[in-house]
Design a protein around this motif. Sequence first.
Motif, PDB file in Angstrom:
ATOM      1  N   THR A 165       0.863  -1.183   0.000  1.00  0.00           N
ATOM      2  CA  THR A 165       0.000   0.000   0.000  1.00  0.00           C
ATOM      3  C   THR A 165       0.903   1.238   0.000  1.00  0.00           C
ATOM      4  OG1 THR A 165      -0.101   0.179   2.417  1.00  0.00           O
ATOM      5  CG2 THR A 165      -1.752  -1.228   1.342  1.00  0.00           C
ATOM      6  N   TYR A 166       0.305   2.411  -0.179  1.00  0.00           N
ATOM      7  CA  TYR A 166       1.113   3.632  -0.161  1.00  0.00           C
ATOM      8  C   TYR A 166       1.768   3.841   1.200  1.00  0.00           C
ATOM      9  CZ  TYR A 166       2.586   8.463  -0.539  1.00  0.00           C
ATOM     10  OH  TYR A 166       3.346   9.603  -0.546  1.00  0.00           O
ATOM     11  N   ILE A 167       1.131   3.352   2.251  1.00  0.00           N
ATOM     12  CA  ILE A 167       1.674   3.520   3.603  1.00  0.00           C
ATOM     13  C   ILE A 167       3.095   2.986   3.678  1.00  0.00           C
ATOM     14  CG2 ILE A 167       1.429   2.767   6.002  1.00  0.00           C
ATOM     15  CD1 ILE A 167      -1.653   2.671   5.411  1.00  0.00           C
ATOM     16  N   GLY A 168       3.303   1.771   3.174  1.00  0.00           N
ATOM     17  CA  GLY A 168       4.640   1.173   3.215  1.00  0.00           C
ATOM     18  C   GLY A 168       5.520   1.589   2.064  1.00  0.00           C
ATOM     19  N   ALA A 169       4.919   1.767   0.890  1.00  0.00           N
ATOM     20  CA  ALA A 169       5.708   2.090  -0.302  1.00  0.00           C
ATOM     21  C   ALA A 169       6.223   3.522  -0.294  1.00  0.00           C
ATOM     22  CB  ALA A 169       4.864   1.862  -1.557  1.00  0.00           C
ATOM     23  N   SER A 170       5.562   4.418   0.453  1.00  0.00           N
ATOM     24  CA  SER A 170       5.932   5.834   0.422  1.00  0.00           C
ATOM     25  C   SER A 170       7.375   6.072   0.839  1.00  0.00           C
ATOM     26  CB  SER A 170       4.997   6.640   1.341  1.00  0.00           C
ATOM     27  OG  SER A 170       5.109   6.202   2.687  1.00  0.00           O
ATOM     28  N   PHE A 171       7.907   5.219   1.710  1.00  0.00           N
ATOM     29  CA  PHE A 171       9.294   5.366   2.151  1.00  0.00           C
ATOM     30  C   PHE A 171      10.276   5.247   0.985  1.00  0.00           C
ATOM     31  CE2 PHE A 171       7.072   4.177   5.965  1.00  0.00           C
ATOM     32  CZ  PHE A 171       7.737   4.814   6.998  1.00  0.00           C
ATOM     33  N   PHE A 172       9.871   4.536  -0.041  1.00  0.00           N
ATOM     34  CA  PHE A 172      10.783   4.221  -1.135  1.00  0.00           C
ATOM     35  C   PHE A 172      10.470   4.990  -2.421  1.00  0.00           C
ATOM     36  CE2 PHE A 172      10.245   0.657   1.735  1.00  0.00           C
ATOM     37  CZ  PHE A 172      11.559   0.391   2.111  1.00  0.00           C
ATOM     38  N   ILE A 173       9.221   5.394  -2.619  1.00  0.00           N
ATOM     39  CA  ILE A 173       8.846   6.010  -3.901  1.00  0.00           C
ATOM     40  C   ILE A 173       8.596   7.513  -3.816  1.00  0.00           C
ATOM     41  CG2 ILE A 173       7.832   3.838  -4.652  1.00  0.00           C
ATOM     42  CD1 ILE A 173       5.066   5.166  -4.263  1.00  0.00           C
ATOM     43  N   ASP A 174       8.558   8.073  -2.602  1.00  0.00           N
ATOM     44  CA  ASP A 174       8.315   9.512  -2.477  1.00  0.00           C
ATOM     45  C   ASP A 174       9.618  10.267  -2.708  1.00  0.00           C
ATOM     46  OD1 ASP A 174       7.590  12.085  -1.896  1.00  0.00           O
ATOM     47  OD2 ASP A 174       7.413  11.766   0.263  1.00  0.00           O
ATOM     48  N   ILE A 175       9.881  10.616  -3.968  1.00  0.00           N
ATOM     49  CA  ILE A 175      11.093  11.370  -4.266  1.00  0.00           C
ATOM     50  C   ILE A 175      10.785  12.861  -4.413  1.00  0.00           C
ATOM     51  CG2 ILE A 175      12.617   9.617  -5.221  1.00  0.00           C
ATOM     52  CD1 ILE A 175      10.382  11.644  -7.481  1.00  0.00           C
ATOM     53  N   ALA A 176       9.530  13.238  -4.114  1.00  0.00           N
ATOM     54  CA  ALA A 176       9.158  14.653  -4.160  1.00  0.00           C
ATOM     55  C   ALA A 176       9.254  15.298  -2.792  1.00  0.00           C
ATOM     56  CB  ALA A 176       7.727  14.801  -4.695  1.00  0.00           C
ATOM     57  N   SER A 177       9.513  14.489  -1.758  1.00  0.00           N
ATOM     58  CA  SER A 177       9.643  14.937  -0.374  1.00  0.00           C
ATOM     59  C   SER A 177       8.345  15.513   0.182  1.00  0.00           C
ATOM     60  CB  SER A 177      10.753  15.988  -0.234  1.00  0.00           C
ATOM     61  OG  SER A 177      11.022  16.223   1.137  1.00  0.00           O
ATOM     62  N   TYR A 178       7.237  14.830  -0.101  1.00  0.00           N
ATOM     63  CA  TYR A 178       5.988  15.201   0.561  1.00  0.00           C
ATOM     64  C   TYR A 178       6.103  14.967   2.062  1.00  0.00           C
ATOM     65  CZ  TYR A 178       3.610  15.653  -3.940  1.00  0.00           C
ATOM     66  OH  TYR A 178       3.235  16.051  -5.188  1.00  0.00           O
ATOM     67  N   GLY A 179       6.883  13.989   2.437  1.00  0.00           N
ATOM     68  CA  GLY A 179       7.145  13.753   3.857  1.00  0.00           C
ATOM     69  C   GLY A 179       6.111  12.902   4.562  1.00  0.00           C
ATOM     70  N   ASP A 180       5.159  12.325   3.815  1.00  0.00           N
ATOM     71  CA  ASP A 180       4.145  11.493   4.458  1.00  0.00           C
ATOM     72  C   ASP A 180       4.784  10.324   5.198  1.00  0.00           C
ATOM     73  OD1 ASP A 180       1.944  12.973   3.283  1.00  0.00           O
ATOM     74  OD2 ASP A 180       2.482  12.012   1.400  1.00  0.00           O
ATOM     75  N   PHE A 181       5.785   9.728   4.585  1.00  0.00           N
ATOM     76  CA  PHE A 181       6.439   8.561   5.179  1.00  0.00           C
ATOM     77  C   PHE A 181       6.900   8.849   6.595  1.00  0.00           C
ATOM     78  CE2 PHE A 181       9.824  11.113   3.480  1.00  0.00           C
ATOM     79  CZ  PHE A 181      10.823  11.004   4.423  1.00  0.00           C
ATOM     80  N   PHE A 182       7.440  10.063   6.831  1.00  0.00           N
ATOM     81  CA  PHE A 182       7.953  10.409   8.149  1.00  0.00           C
ATOM     82  C   PHE A 182       6.815  10.491   9.161  1.00  0.00           C
ATOM     83  CE2 PHE A 182       9.383  13.375  11.438  1.00  0.00           C
ATOM     84  CZ  PHE A 182      10.584  12.782  11.801  1.00  0.00           C
ATOM     85  N   CYS A 183       5.702  11.072   8.755  1.00  0.00           N
ATOM     86  CA  CYS A 183       4.549  11.184   9.655  1.00  0.00           C
ATOM     87  C   CYS A 183       3.937   9.811   9.927  1.00  0.00           C
ATOM     88  CB  CYS A 183       3.506  12.118   9.063  1.00  0.00           C
ATOM     89  SG  CYS A 183       4.089  13.806   8.843  1.00  0.00           S
ATOM     90  N   TYR A 184       3.831   8.973   8.884  1.00  0.00           N
ATOM     91  CA  TYR A 184       3.336   7.615   9.098  1.00  0.00           C
ATOM     92  C   TYR A 184       4.216   6.895  10.119  1.00  0.00           C
ATOM     93  CZ  TYR A 184       1.001   8.377   4.538  1.00  0.00           C
ATOM     94  OH  TYR A 184       0.256   8.870   3.495  1.00  0.00           O
ATOM     95  N   PHE A 185       5.523   7.049   9.952  1.00  0.00           N
ATOM     96  CA  PHE A 185       6.475   6.375  10.837  1.00  0.00           C
ATOM     97  C   PHE A 185       6.304   6.848  12.277  1.00  0.00           C
ATOM     98  CE2 PHE A 185      11.173   5.587  11.951  1.00  0.00           C
ATOM     99  CZ  PHE A 185      10.930   4.256  12.254  1.00  0.00           C
ATOM    100  N   CYS A 186       6.156   8.150  12.458  1.00  0.00           N
ATOM    101  CA  CYS A 186       5.999   8.700  13.810  1.00  0.00           C
ATOM    102  C   CYS A 186       4.686   8.257  14.450  1.00  0.00           C
ATOM    103  CB  CYS A 186       6.084  10.225  13.778  1.00  0.00           C
ATOM    104  SG  CYS A 186       7.763  10.855  13.505  1.00  0.00           S
ATOM    105  N   LEU A 187       3.605   8.194  13.671  1.00  0.00           N
ATOM    106  CA  LEU A 187       2.337   7.693  14.202  1.00  0.00           C
ATOM    107  C   LEU A 187       2.480   6.231  14.619  1.00  0.00           C
ATOM    108  CD1 LEU A 187      -0.200   9.264  11.664  1.00  0.00           C
ATOM    109  CD2 LEU A 187       0.082   9.888  14.070  1.00  0.00           C
ATOM    110  N   PHE A 188       3.194   5.460  13.810  1.00  0.00           N
ATOM    111  CA  PHE A 188       3.448   4.054  14.144  1.00  0.00           C
ATOM    112  C   PHE A 188       4.283   3.948  15.424  1.00  0.00           C
ATOM    113  CE2 PHE A 188       6.599   0.578  13.742  1.00  0.00           C
ATOM    114  CZ  PHE A 188       5.750  -0.511  13.909  1.00  0.00           C
ATOM    115  N   LEU A 189       5.315   4.780  15.533  1.00  0.00           N
ATOM    116  CA  LEU A 189       6.168   4.738  16.726  1.00  0.00           C
ATOM    117  C   LEU A 189       5.391   5.106  17.990  1.00  0.00           C
ATOM    118  CD1 LEU A 189       9.480   6.337  15.380  1.00  0.00           C
ATOM    119  CD2 LEU A 189       9.030   3.925  15.843  1.00  0.00           C
TER     120      LEU A 189
END
Length: 381
Positions: free
Chosen positions: A152-176
């Motif tokens: 899903t985008y939740i997991g894939a965003s860490f690898f495919i977001d080359i525009a630096s939207y930064g969603d991956f970082f927020c997802y990670f922090c919510l998970f943590l």
Amino acid sequence: MSFLENIYSRFESKIALFLSSPNWKTKSVIVAVGIMLLSFFNNFSPLRHFKDYYDAVKEKREYFLYQTIEDRASNLTYDWTYPEFTGMNNRTFRLTMPIVVKVFHIKHVSIVLYGLQLILGILFLYMLINFLERIIIDKLSIFYGLLGIVTTYIGASFFIDIASYGDFFCYFCLFLAIYYRNPILIFLFLSLAFWGDERAGVGSGMVFLWWWFVPQWQENKRFKIQINLQMLAIIAAWTTYGVIRKFYLVDQLGMHDTTKPGEFAEMFGGSWPVFGLKFLWVFEGWWILILFTFLCLSVAKDWLRLLAILGALLAMLVGSLTTFDSTRSGSYGLIMIFLSLFIAQKYLTSKELKIVLLIIAIIGFLHPMTTRTNGTGFFLM
């Protein structure tokens, strides 16, 4: 044994053998990344801007939103403005990454931040395995759950977001914020998420429900209002963010967002006619488990928990309809996956849960990643 049962038995035996080695977690992460990349076979659009990113790096300039991060790092409170309809203006209060760049004096922002992003992606998947072990014991179920999330985008965003939207970082922090029990860490991770993207504030409602409901489920207690330190940490994070933003950044420094009157209503009006698509492609196959969870709570007549979880989910999904990038926005409700998994495993046998998670993983692999679809006549996020 039927033909399909024979195929499934052989498939399961091979996966079990793969997971029997001592370093099965590391191998699982590597395979998960590979399967995630292969899952783009039916929609290349999310990957189409890698060439633009490469060209920017080659020309020694920052690519797209990396430029805004570098700009804001140079002056966090300056009223930066960019061309309309680029998505670069609505980042006034998204200060986490600019602060990281400023504090660590990062040069070549596009290269360094994307490199850190990939490292966080690997770390997220490894920690995800450890977290799933707390909920389910069976290795095959854990492996299927890992694949179901990374596709899903939740997991894939860490690898495919080359525009630096930064969603991956927020997802990670919510998970943590559900991975760790320490209230100080919960406060820290949620604060980082809030200053990364405002949508994390809505998504954190499910973090609150996690720390409210899960301890009660673990002790087989019925629903009751019971405040704990983790919930207080979440309330403190909400309060701190609101106070600093309103009374310091806005009232004293004069910072402001760039939202235009009627913008959200206009977006909602355009998204509502296709809300089914926009809701479904956020969680893809995980809807099977989410809907089963609602059914379980209904049968158990656990109405208050059902309404609370359903309300938090709808707040995230309906809110996502007010933005153009609804997949990215709706994915801030990722904690719903873990809530559903925790509830469902109490009602399903180990074998049943394993089959459901396998189906979810297969759907995730086959379902086109819909964060970006470029075709004649449509552009969906």
